[in-house]
Design an enzyme around this catalytic site. Sequence first.
Site, PDB file in Angstrom:
ATOM      1  N   GLY A 176       0.791  -1.228   0.000  1.00 34.25           N
ATOM      2  CA  GLY A 176       0.000   0.000   0.000  1.00 34.25           C
ATOM      3  C   GLY A 176       0.820   1.272   0.000  1.00 34.25           C
ATOM      4  N   MET A 187      -2.708  -6.443  -8.165  1.00 34.39           N
ATOM      5  CA  MET A 187      -1.971  -7.427  -8.946  1.00 34.39           C
ATOM      6  C   MET A 187      -2.851  -8.430  -9.695  1.00 34.39           C
ATOM      7  SD  MET A 187       0.930  -6.173  -8.554  1.00 34.39           S
ATOM      8  CE  MET A 187       1.862  -7.371  -9.500  1.00 34.39           C
ATOM      9  N   ILE A 231      -5.277  -9.066 -13.091  1.00 35.37           N
ATOM     10  CA  ILE A 231      -5.662  -8.545 -14.402  1.00 35.37           C
ATOM     11  C   ILE A 231      -7.175  -8.420 -14.426  1.00 35.37           C
ATOM     12  CG2 ILE A 231      -5.707  -9.014 -16.882  1.00 35.37           C
ATOM     13  CD1 ILE A 231      -2.986 -10.416 -16.499  1.00 35.37           C
ATOM     14  N   LEU A 232      -7.653  -7.247 -14.774  1.00 33.59           N
ATOM     15  CA  LEU A 232      -9.095  -6.980 -14.772  1.00 33.59           C
ATOM     16  C   LEU A 232      -9.763  -7.614 -15.985  1.00 33.59           C
ATOM     17  CD1 LEU A 232      -8.836  -3.235 -13.751  1.00 33.59           C
ATOM     18  CD2 LEU A 232      -9.609  -5.112 -12.286  1.00 33.59           C
ATOM     19  N   ASN A 255      -4.015   3.479 -13.507  1.00 31.22           N
ATOM     20  CA  ASN A 255      -2.978   2.613 -12.966  1.00 31.22           C
ATOM     21  C   ASN A 255      -1.631   3.312 -13.084  1.00 31.22           C
ATOM     22  OD1 ASN A 255      -1.930   0.201 -11.859  1.00 31.22           O
ATOM     23  ND2 ASN A 255      -1.447  -0.604 -13.885  1.00 31.22           N
ATOM     24  N   HIS A 307       2.556   2.280 -13.597  1.00 27.25           N
ATOM     25  CA  HIS A 307       3.439   1.185 -14.009  1.00 27.25           C
ATOM     26  C   HIS A 307       4.893   1.644 -13.889  1.00 27.25           C
ATOM     27  CE1 HIS A 307       4.696  -2.402 -16.124  1.00 27.25           C
ATOM     28  NE2 HIS A 307       5.434  -1.660 -16.909  1.00 27.25           N
TER      29      HIS A 307
END
Length: 197
Positions: free
Chosen positions: A6, A85, A87-88, A102, A104
Amino acid sequence: MASGRGSNLAVILDAIASGVCPVDVRMVISDKADAGALTIARQAGINEVLHINPKDYADRAAYDSACGDAIERAGSHWIVLAGYMRILSTAFVQRFADRIINIHPALLPSFAGADGVGDALAYGVKVSGCTVHLVNEVVDGGAILAQSVVPVLDDDDRESLHARIQQEEHRLYPATLKRIVEEGFRLDGRRVIWHKP
Protein backbone atom coordinates in the site's frame (compact mmCIF):
# COMPACT_ATOMS: atom_id res chain seq x y z
CA MET A 1 -7.89 -1.24 -5.41
CA ALA A 2 -4.69 -2.66 -3.95
CA SER A 3 -3.07 -6.04 -3.32
CA GLY A 4 0.12 -5.28 -1.43
CA ARG A 5 1.92 -3.08 1.07
CA GLY A 6 0.00 0.00 0.00
CA SER A 7 2.89 2.43 -0.45
CA ASN A 8 1.19 4.27 -3.33
CA LEU A 9 -2.11 4.31 -1.42
CA ALA A 10 -0.33 5.75 1.64
CA VAL A 11 1.24 8.53 -0.44
CA ILE A 12 -2.11 9.39 -2.03
CA LEU A 13 -3.86 9.46 1.36
CA ASP A 14 -1.05 11.63 2.80
CA ALA A 15 -1.41 14.06 -0.11
CA ILE A 16 -5.17 14.22 0.49
CA ALA A 17 -4.71 14.77 4.25
CA SER A 18 -2.24 17.60 3.63
CA GLY A 19 -4.59 19.33 1.18
CA VAL A 20 -2.33 18.77 -1.84
CA CYS A 21 -4.58 16.26 -3.64
CA PRO A 22 -8.31 17.12 -3.78
CA VAL A 23 -9.56 13.54 -4.02
CA ASP A 24 -12.30 11.88 -1.96
CA VAL A 25 -11.43 8.22 -1.38
CA ARG A 26 -14.76 6.42 -0.95
CA MET A 27 -13.45 2.89 -0.49
CA VAL A 28 -10.43 0.64 -0.66
CA ILE A 29 -10.80 -2.92 -1.98
CA SER A 30 -8.18 -5.64 -1.76
CA ASP A 31 -8.11 -9.18 -3.05
CA LYS A 32 -5.70 -10.10 -0.21
CA ALA A 33 -6.92 -10.30 3.39
CA ASP A 34 -3.45 -9.48 4.74
CA ALA A 35 -2.68 -6.58 2.38
CA GLY A 36 -0.95 -3.69 4.12
CA ALA A 37 -3.15 -1.39 2.05
CA LEU A 38 -6.19 -2.45 4.11
CA THR A 39 -4.46 -1.47 7.36
CA ILE A 40 -3.36 1.86 5.87
CA ALA A 41 -6.93 2.57 4.70
CA ARG A 42 -8.42 1.73 8.10
CA GLN A 43 -5.87 3.92 9.91
CA ALA A 44 -6.70 6.77 7.52
CA GLY A 45 -10.39 6.50 8.40
CA ILE A 46 -11.64 5.44 4.97
CA ASN A 47 -15.36 4.64 5.31
CA GLU A 48 -15.38 1.37 3.41
CA VAL A 49 -12.37 -0.94 3.56
CA LEU A 50 -13.16 -4.28 1.96
CA HIS A 51 -11.41 -7.58 1.46
CA ILE A 52 -13.27 -9.25 -1.37
CA ASN A 53 -11.93 -12.78 -1.66
CA PRO A 54 -11.56 -14.07 -5.24
CA LYS A 55 -11.98 -17.64 -3.94
CA ASP A 56 -15.60 -16.82 -3.09
CA TYR A 57 -16.44 -16.40 -6.79
CA ALA A 58 -16.69 -18.87 -9.66
CA ASP A 59 -14.36 -16.96 -11.98
CA ARG A 60 -12.60 -13.66 -12.61
CA ALA A 61 -15.65 -12.12 -14.28
CA ALA A 62 -17.89 -12.89 -11.28
CA TYR A 63 -15.28 -11.51 -8.88
CA ASP A 64 -14.83 -8.34 -10.92
CA SER A 65 -18.60 -7.92 -11.13
CA ALA A 66 -18.85 -8.04 -7.31
CA CYS A 67 -16.06 -5.46 -7.01
CA GLY A 68 -17.77 -3.27 -9.59
CA ASP A 69 -21.08 -3.46 -7.72
CA ALA A 70 -19.32 -2.37 -4.50
CA ILE A 71 -17.64 0.51 -6.32
CA GLU A 72 -20.94 1.71 -7.75
CA ARG A 73 -22.69 1.44 -4.36
CA ALA A 74 -19.96 3.65 -2.88
CA GLY A 75 -20.58 6.28 -5.57
CA SER A 76 -17.01 6.23 -6.83
CA HIS A 77 -16.32 7.77 -10.21
CA TRP A 78 -12.62 6.93 -10.60
CA ILE A 79 -10.97 3.60 -9.84
CA VAL A 80 -7.33 3.98 -8.84
CA LEU A 81 -5.19 0.86 -8.92
CA ALA A 82 -2.41 1.04 -6.34
CA GLY A 83 -0.39 -2.15 -6.59
CA TYR A 84 -3.43 -4.19 -7.62
CA MET A 85 -1.97 -7.43 -8.95
CA ARG A 86 -4.97 -8.93 -10.71
CA ILE A 87 -5.66 -8.54 -14.40
CA LEU A 88 -9.10 -6.98 -14.77
CA SER A 89 -11.71 -8.72 -16.88
CA THR A 90 -12.84 -7.20 -20.17
CA ALA A 91 -16.35 -6.72 -18.73
CA PHE A 92 -14.99 -4.72 -15.77
CA VAL A 93 -12.79 -2.55 -17.99
CA GLN A 94 -15.71 -1.85 -20.33
CA ARG A 95 -18.07 -1.15 -17.41
CA PHE A 96 -15.72 1.59 -16.17
CA ALA A 97 -14.22 2.63 -19.51
CA ASP A 98 -11.73 5.52 -19.24
CA ARG A 99 -12.29 5.68 -15.47
CA ILE A 100 -9.63 3.19 -14.29
CA ILE A 101 -6.17 4.57 -13.54
CA ASN A 102 -2.98 2.61 -12.97
CA ILE A 103 0.71 3.31 -12.44
CA HIS A 104 3.44 1.18 -14.01
CA PRO A 105 7.16 1.19 -13.13
CA ALA A 106 8.46 1.74 -16.67
CA LEU A 107 8.04 4.18 -19.52
CA LEU A 108 5.19 2.62 -21.46
CA PRO A 109 4.71 1.36 -24.09
CA SER A 110 8.11 -0.21 -23.34
CA PHE A 111 8.39 -2.97 -20.73
CA ALA A 112 4.74 -3.62 -20.01
CA GLY A 113 3.88 -6.53 -17.73
CA ALA A 114 4.75 -7.84 -14.31
CA ASP A 115 8.47 -6.97 -14.23
CA GLY A 116 8.86 -3.62 -15.97
CA VAL A 117 11.84 -2.70 -13.80
CA GLY A 118 13.75 -5.94 -14.36
CA ASP A 119 12.92 -6.03 -18.06
CA ALA A 120 14.16 -2.46 -18.59
CA LEU A 121 17.37 -3.17 -16.68
CA ALA A 122 18.02 -6.40 -18.60
CA TYR A 123 17.47 -4.60 -21.91
CA GLY A 124 20.14 -2.08 -21.01
CA VAL A 125 18.15 1.16 -21.25
CA LYS A 126 19.81 4.32 -19.92
CA VAL A 127 16.56 5.82 -18.64
CA SER A 128 13.46 4.21 -17.20
CA GLY A 129 10.71 5.72 -15.07
CA CYS A 130 7.01 5.39 -14.42
CA THR A 131 3.77 5.90 -16.29
CA VAL A 132 0.29 6.79 -15.04
CA HIS A 133 -2.19 5.48 -17.58
CA LEU A 134 -5.80 4.60 -18.20
CA VAL A 135 -6.60 0.91 -18.13
CA ASN A 136 -7.96 -0.84 -21.19
CA GLU A 137 -8.24 -4.49 -22.21
CA VAL A 138 -4.51 -4.73 -23.02
CA VAL A 139 -2.22 -5.14 -20.00
CA ASP A 140 -0.50 -1.75 -19.46
CA GLY A 141 -1.88 -0.68 -22.83
CA GLY A 142 -4.17 2.26 -22.02
CA ALA A 143 -3.75 5.92 -22.90
CA ILE A 144 -0.89 7.66 -21.09
CA LEU A 145 -1.83 10.37 -18.58
CA ALA A 146 1.65 11.23 -17.25
CA GLN A 147 5.22 9.95 -17.26
CA SER A 148 8.39 10.66 -15.33
CA VAL A 149 11.94 9.70 -16.24
CA VAL A 150 14.45 8.07 -13.88
CA PRO A 151 18.09 7.56 -14.99
CA VAL A 152 19.48 4.04 -14.93
CA LEU A 153 22.86 4.06 -13.18
CA ASP A 154 25.74 1.76 -14.09
CA ASP A 155 25.71 0.12 -10.67
CA ASP A 156 21.93 -0.31 -10.50
CA ASP A 157 20.39 -3.64 -9.71
CA ARG A 158 16.66 -4.30 -9.80
CA GLU A 159 16.14 -3.23 -6.18
CA SER A 160 18.05 0.06 -6.40
CA LEU A 161 16.39 1.08 -9.67
CA HIS A 162 12.96 0.08 -8.38
CA ALA A 163 13.49 2.15 -5.21
CA ARG A 164 14.24 5.27 -7.26
CA ILE A 165 11.31 4.63 -9.60
CA GLN A 166 9.01 4.25 -6.57
CA GLN A 167 10.15 7.63 -5.26
CA GLU A 168 9.04 9.12 -8.56
CA GLU A 169 5.78 7.14 -8.52
CA HIS A 170 5.03 8.63 -5.11
CA ARG A 171 5.38 12.12 -6.56
CA LEU A 172 3.67 11.52 -9.90
CA TYR A 173 0.57 9.55 -8.85
CA PRO A 174 -0.98 12.11 -6.46
CA ALA A 175 -0.01 14.95 -8.81
CA THR A 176 -1.77 13.24 -11.71
CA LEU A 177 -4.90 12.54 -9.65
CA LYS A 178 -4.95 16.21 -8.66
CA ARG A 179 -4.71 17.21 -12.31
CA ILE A 180 -7.52 14.84 -13.29
CA VAL A 181 -9.83 16.39 -10.68
CA GLU A 182 -8.85 20.02 -11.24
CA GLU A 183 -8.36 20.10 -15.02
CA GLY A 184 -9.89 17.01 -16.57
CA PHE A 185 -8.93 15.66 -19.98
CA ARG A 186 -10.29 14.36 -23.23
CA LEU A 187 -9.05 11.58 -25.45
CA ASP A 188 -8.00 12.20 -29.04
CA GLY A 189 -7.40 8.65 -30.19
CA ARG A 190 -4.71 7.47 -27.78
CA ARG A 191 -3.60 10.99 -26.87
CA VAL A 192 -4.69 12.49 -23.56
CA ILE A 193 -5.38 16.21 -24.04
CA TRP A 194 -5.53 18.08 -20.75
CA HIS A 195 -8.09 20.86 -20.37
CA LYS A 196 -6.60 24.25 -19.72
CA PRO A 197 -6.88 25.33 -16.06
